[in-house]
Motif scaffolding. Structure first.
Motif, PDB file in Angstrom:
ATOM      1  N   ARG A 125       0.838  -1.204   0.000  1.00 37.27           N
ATOM      2  CA  ARG A 125       0.000   0.000   0.000  1.00 37.27           C
ATOM      3  C   ARG A 125       0.873   1.255   0.000  1.00 37.27           C
ATOM      4  N   LEU A 126       1.896   1.265   0.831  1.00 30.40           N
ATOM      5  CA  LEU A 126       2.797   2.412   0.891  1.00 30.40           C
ATOM      6  C   LEU A 126       3.600   2.563  -0.396  1.00 30.40           C
ATOM      7  N   TYR A 127       4.094   1.439  -0.923  1.00 28.99           N
ATOM      8  CA  TYR A 127       4.904   1.508  -2.144  1.00 28.99           C
ATOM      9  C   TYR A 127       4.060   1.942  -3.339  1.00 28.99           C
ATOM     10  N   ASP A 128       2.803   1.498  -3.371  1.00 32.09           N
ATOM     11  CA  ASP A 128       1.891   1.970  -4.414  1.00 32.09           C
ATOM     12  C   ASP A 128       1.688   3.485  -4.292  1.00 32.09           C
ATOM     13  N   GLY A 129       1.571   3.982  -3.061  1.00 33.11           N
ATOM     14  CA  GLY A 129       1.427   5.421  -2.850  1.00 33.11           C
ATOM     15  C   GLY A 129       2.654   6.189  -3.304  1.00 33.11           C
ATOM     16  N   TYR A 130       3.818   5.630  -3.037  1.00 33.51           N
ATOM     17  CA  TYR A 130       5.077   6.245  -3.477  1.00 33.51           C
ATOM     18  C   TYR A 130       5.123   6.317  -5.004  1.00 33.51           C
ATOM     19  N   ALA A 131       4.798   5.205  -5.651  1.00 28.63           N
ATOM     20  CA  ALA A 131       4.810   5.171  -7.121  1.00 28.63           C
ATOM     21  C   ALA A 131       3.805   6.161  -7.695  1.00 28.63           C
ATOM     22  N   ALA A 132       2.625   6.238  -7.098  1.00 28.70           N
ATOM     23  CA  ALA A 132       1.603   7.166  -7.584  1.00 28.70           C
ATOM     24  C   ALA A 132       2.071   8.612  -7.452  1.00 28.70           C
ATOM     25  N   PHE A 133       2.750   8.943  -6.348  1.00 27.13           N
ATOM     26  CA  PHE A 133       3.263  10.299  -6.164  1.00 27.13           C
ATOM     27  C   PHE A 133       4.201  10.673  -7.302  1.00 27.13           C
ATOM     28  N   TYR A 134       5.033   9.720  -7.727  1.00 26.57           N
ATOM     29  CA  TYR A 134       5.981   9.981  -8.804  1.00 26.57           C
ATOM     30  C   TYR A 134       5.429   9.623 -10.185  1.00 26.57           C
ATOM     31  N   LYS A 135       4.111   9.387 -10.238  1.00 23.39           N
ATOM     32  CA  LYS A 135       3.422   9.109 -11.498  1.00 23.39           C
ATOM     33  C   LYS A 135       4.079   7.947 -12.255  1.00 23.39           C
ATOM     34  N   THR A 136       4.399   6.911 -11.500  1.00 25.60           N
ATOM     35  CA  THR A 136       5.016   5.709 -12.039  1.00 25.60           C
ATOM     36  C   THR A 136       4.059   4.539 -11.815  1.00 25.60           C
ATOM     37  N   GLN A 137       3.847   3.747 -12.850  1.00 27.20           N
ATOM     38  CA  GLN A 137       2.959   2.605 -12.708  1.00 27.20           C
ATOM     39  C   GLN A 137       3.639   1.515 -11.890  1.00 27.20           C
ATOM     40  N   MET A 138       2.964   1.060 -10.856  1.00 31.07           N
ATOM     41  CA  MET A 138       3.460  -0.047 -10.045  1.00 31.07           C
ATOM     42  C   MET A 138       2.691  -1.294 -10.464  1.00 31.07           C
ATOM     43  N   THR A 139       3.421  -2.318 -10.857  1.00 34.42           N
ATOM     44  CA  THR A 139       2.800  -3.576 -11.247  1.00 34.42           C
ATOM     45  C   THR A 139       3.099  -4.638 -10.191  1.00 34.42           C
ATOM     46  N   ASP A 140       2.334  -5.714 -10.237  1.00 35.80           N
ATOM     47  CA  ASP A 140       2.604  -6.832  -9.334  1.00 35.80           C
ATOM     48  C   ASP A 140       4.004  -7.380  -9.576  1.00 35.80           C
ATOM     49  N   GLU A 141       4.432  -7.420 -10.828  1.00 35.21           N
ATOM     50  CA  GLU A 141       5.762  -7.953 -11.155  1.00 35.21           C
ATOM     51  C   GLU A 141       6.871  -7.114 -10.505  1.00 35.21           C
ATOM     52  N   ILE A 142       6.769  -5.801 -10.617  1.00 33.89           N
ATOM     53  CA  ILE A 142       7.772  -4.927 -10.002  1.00 33.89           C
ATOM     54  C   ILE A 142       7.737  -5.077  -8.492  1.00 33.89           C
ATOM     55  N   ALA A 143       6.550  -4.979  -7.912  1.00 31.48           N
ATOM     56  CA  ALA A 143       6.426  -5.063  -6.459  1.00 31.48           C
ATOM     57  C   ALA A 143       6.931  -6.408  -5.942  1.00 31.48           C
ATOM     58  N   ASP A 144       6.604  -7.493  -6.635  1.00 31.77           N
ATOM     59  CA  ASP A 144       7.073  -8.816  -6.204  1.00 31.77           C
ATOM     60  C   ASP A 144       8.592  -8.918  -6.289  1.00 31.77           C
ATOM     61  N   THR A 145       9.180  -8.312  -7.303  1.00 31.05           N
ATOM     62  CA  THR A 145      10.646  -8.316  -7.433  1.00 31.05           C
ATOM     63  C   THR A 145      11.279  -7.581  -6.261  1.00 31.05           C
ATOM     64  N   VAL A 146      10.787  -6.381  -5.977  1.00 27.35           N
ATOM     65  CA  VAL A 146      11.349  -5.584  -4.879  1.00 27.35           C
ATOM     66  C   VAL A 146      11.120  -6.298  -3.550  1.00 27.35           C
ATOM     67  N   TRP A 147       9.933  -6.849  -3.338  1.00 24.63           N
ATOM     68  CA  TRP A 147       9.658  -7.575  -2.100  1.00 24.63           C
ATOM     69  C   TRP A 147      10.647  -8.732  -1.943  1.00 24.63           C
ATOM     70  N   GLY A 148      10.930  -9.422  -3.028  1.00 27.16           N
ATOM     71  CA  GLY A 148      11.912 -10.507  -2.993  1.00 27.16           C
ATOM     72  C   GLY A 148      13.300 -10.003  -2.626  1.00 27.16           C
ATOM     73  N   TRP A 149      13.705  -8.882  -3.190  1.00 30.10           N
ATOM     74  CA  TRP A 149      15.009  -8.298  -2.844  1.00 30.10           C
ATOM     75  C   TRP A 149      15.092  -8.008  -1.350  1.00 30.10           C
TER      76      TRP A 149
END
Length: 152
Positions: free
Chosen positions: A21-45
């Motif tokens: 939820r927070l990371y989606d908010g961050y992406a929205a602030f910077y007008k960047t599309q957050m996808t499940d693939e990106i979020a899952d990659t970062v969560w894995g990292w």
């Protein structure tokens, strides 16, 4: 009644929904599309001990994640040392003005001391006026200009 200082902890599996939820908010602030693939990659990292990226989570008194900071080591060849690099910082809009920003930076200061980093650096967008106002209170703006070249 005095407001309780947010507690800052390393990200844990229990934070996954709030982190997203927070990371989606961050992406929205910077007008960047957050996808499940990106979020899952970062969560894995964030859960891979061999990966350089770390995440600090600010929690309210009920344990709800209300802020995040993604931070990592960055080599500084001219000094022969590493510093910290803050990639992402976001505070839940409903929690702003409640000490979350300060608590996250206090935890990052402790991380920097623990890791022997002399400093933490970060970038922000020109239009991030609220963030820049807060950064101006706690840090020194440098004269560096960021360039980017896409890989051919």
């Amino acid at each position: 009644m005095e407001r309780e200082t947010p507690r800052v902890v390393p990200v844990a599996e229990r934070h996954k929904a709030d982190w997203r939820r927070l990371y989606d908010g961050y992406a929205a602030f910077y007008k960047t599309q957050m996808t499940d693939e990106i979020a899952d990659t970062v969560w894995g990292w964030l859960h891979d001990p061999a990966h350089v990226l770390n995440c600090l989570i600010a929690e309210d008194a009920n344990g709800k994640a209300i802020g995040l900071a993604h931070i990592r080591a960055m080599p500084r060849p001219l000094s022969g040392a590493e510093c910290g690099f803050l990639d992402d910082l976001f505070v839940d809009p409903d929690a702003r003005g409640q000490g979350v920003f300060e608590a996250l930076f206090k935890a990052m200061d402790a991380m920097a001391q623990d890791k022997g980093w002399a400093m933490v650096r970060w970038l922000t967008q020109e239009f991030n006026y609220r963030g820049r106002s807060a950064y101006d209170r706690i840090a020194t703006k440098t004269p560096f200009i960021l360039y980017q070249r896409e890989t051919p």
